[in-house]
Scaffold this active site. Structure first.
Site, PDB file in Angstrom:
ATOM      1  N   TYR A 197     -41.342  44.720  41.780  1.00 58.71           N
ATOM      2  CA  TYR A 197     -42.754  44.936  42.105  1.00 58.71           C
ATOM      3  C   TYR A 197     -42.879  45.745  43.401  1.00 58.71           C
ATOM      4  O   TYR A 197     -43.594  46.753  43.458  1.00 58.71           O
ATOM      5  CB  TYR A 197     -43.456  43.589  42.244  1.00 58.71           C
ATOM      6  CG  TYR A 197     -44.860  43.689  42.810  1.00 58.71           C
ATOM      7  CD1 TYR A 197     -45.861  44.362  42.115  1.00 58.71           C
ATOM      8  CD2 TYR A 197     -45.166  43.120  44.043  1.00 58.71           C
ATOM      9  CE1 TYR A 197     -47.147  44.462  42.644  1.00 58.71           C
ATOM     10  CE2 TYR A 197     -46.443  43.208  44.573  1.00 58.71           C
ATOM     11  CZ  TYR A 197     -47.426  43.889  43.872  1.00 58.71           C
ATOM     12  OH  TYR A 197     -48.688  44.003  44.398  1.00 58.71           O
ATOM     13  N   THR A 243     -48.774  47.129  48.738  1.00 62.14           N
ATOM     14  CA  THR A 243     -48.455  45.715  48.933  1.00 62.14           C
ATOM     15  C   THR A 243     -47.481  45.498  50.078  1.00 62.14           C
ATOM     16  O   THR A 243     -46.626  46.347  50.369  1.00 62.14           O
ATOM     17  CB  THR A 243     -47.825  45.136  47.656  1.00 62.14           C
ATOM     18  OG1 THR A 243     -47.387  43.794  47.898  1.00 62.14           O
ATOM     19  CG2 THR A 243     -46.621  45.944  47.205  1.00 62.14           C
TER      20      THR A 243
END
Length: 336
Positions: A147, A123
């Site tokens: 995250y 990501t």
């Protein structure tokens, strides 16, 4: 590569949003593919008929060993994990478990079974809040939420593992994934999803009363967050090409951004939804969410130089139109 020469691929999280598109891309290109998913957020209808499905956890070493043997797996595409940034801030241990600890178990199982190729769903959140107009893969990682950290830790594990074992890997750092399969075979199906375009098309179809705009005081032209939106089918195509690259050069590993290099603000996206649907979606201005950055835009130079990747859907209106088409079909599937 001929179809007969294509090795079997295990897709983790293959019943989820991006994973199911990767399954379609692999199948369309003639690759043997199997899926493991615990169906916590995935859907069986997203997996094409004829694809072997294993319901279970990616940390189940015995199950993985059996799958690798039964399917003669030679590559893993790893999508399984948790992806909601604000939730990662409020429940960090869930993210370190699902995204890091379980990824470690999966990597260990792949090494133990001699699986030589691993593609990882990473990501752009690993970059945090970079002070550059467009981030390259050399932009120093500086996650601002669990995250992003959970994904960066997995990238580190893969790098160290590739140095120590007969495995190469590709980490693809996604920017904002949106849209749906152009043939409406699968799409974003999770109820309560936090993806802006998903939320906006739901609102356009009357499934939501409005769209919340979180933060209007960012350092951007209109004060709302700017993101680089990539069509999910273009992203899935990049995975297939990355797998081919790993097979062609088994001693080389890759880390690449997946984006178009063009950013749109929240308000620009909502304007596009209004334009595509010929409706006006109500907007409600709210405060910022924890863990969100002002702007995050990719420099996709490396992937364009490394792979023969030619995006087919790099148009915001097209992305929205495909998301809208899927949302309508999803209503039919659910009898809404």
């Amino acid at each position: 590569m001929t179809d007969a020469a294509k090795p079997s691929v295990l897709v983790t999280g293959g019943a989820g949003y991006i994973g199911s598109h990767a399954v379609l891309a692999l199948r369309d290109a003639g690759w043997p593919v199997a899926v493991i998913d615990n169906f916590s957020t995935g859907f069986r209808f997203a997996i094409p008929d004829g694809v072997p499905i294993y319901e279970g956890d990616i940390a189940d070493r015995e199950l993985l060993a059996r799958i690798f043997t039964e399917q003669n797996t030679r590559a893993v595409m790893h999508f399984a994990g948790s992806i909601v940034v604000p939730e990662s801030v409020s429940d960090p241990l869930k993210y370190y478990n699902n995204n890091t600890v379980k990824s470690r178990a999966l990597i260990e199982a792949a090494v133990g079974s001699g699986v030589p190729h691993f593609i990882f769903s990473s990501t752009a959140a690993i970059y945090g809040m970079p002070e550059v107009a467009a981030v390259t893969e050399d932009t120093p990682p500086a996650p601002i939420n669990p995250y992003g950290w959970s994904k960066l830790m997995t990238e580190q594990m893969l790098g160290d593992t590739a140095n120590a074992h007969a495995m190469n890997f590709c980490a693809l750092r996604y920017f904002n994934v949106a849209g749906a399969d152009p043939q409406a075979r699968t799409g974003q199906s999770t109820e309560g999803a936090t993806h802006l375009i998903k939320i906006a098309v739901e609102a356009a179809l009357g499934k939501r009363t409005h769209v919340n705009v979180f933060g209007t005081d960012y350092d951007t032209p209109d004060g709302t967050g700017v993101r680089d939106y990539i069509h999910v089918s273009d992203l899935a195509a990049a995975h297939v090409l990355a797998l081919e690259a790993l097979i062609e050069q088994p001693k080389r590993s890759l880390t690449m951004n997946c984006g178009y290099g063009r950013g749109f603000s929240v308000l620009e996206v909502l304007d596009a939804v209004d334009r595509v649907t010929n409706l006006t979606v109500e907007r409600r201005m709210e405060g910022r969410r924890a863990g969100d950055s002002d702007s995050l835009i990719s420099d996709p130079s490396r992937i364009r130089k490394t792979l023969p990747w030619e995006p087919k859907h790099a148009d915001l209106d097209v992305i929205i139109a495909h998301a809208l088409q899927w949302e309508r079909k999803l209503s039919d599937l659910r009898g809404e």
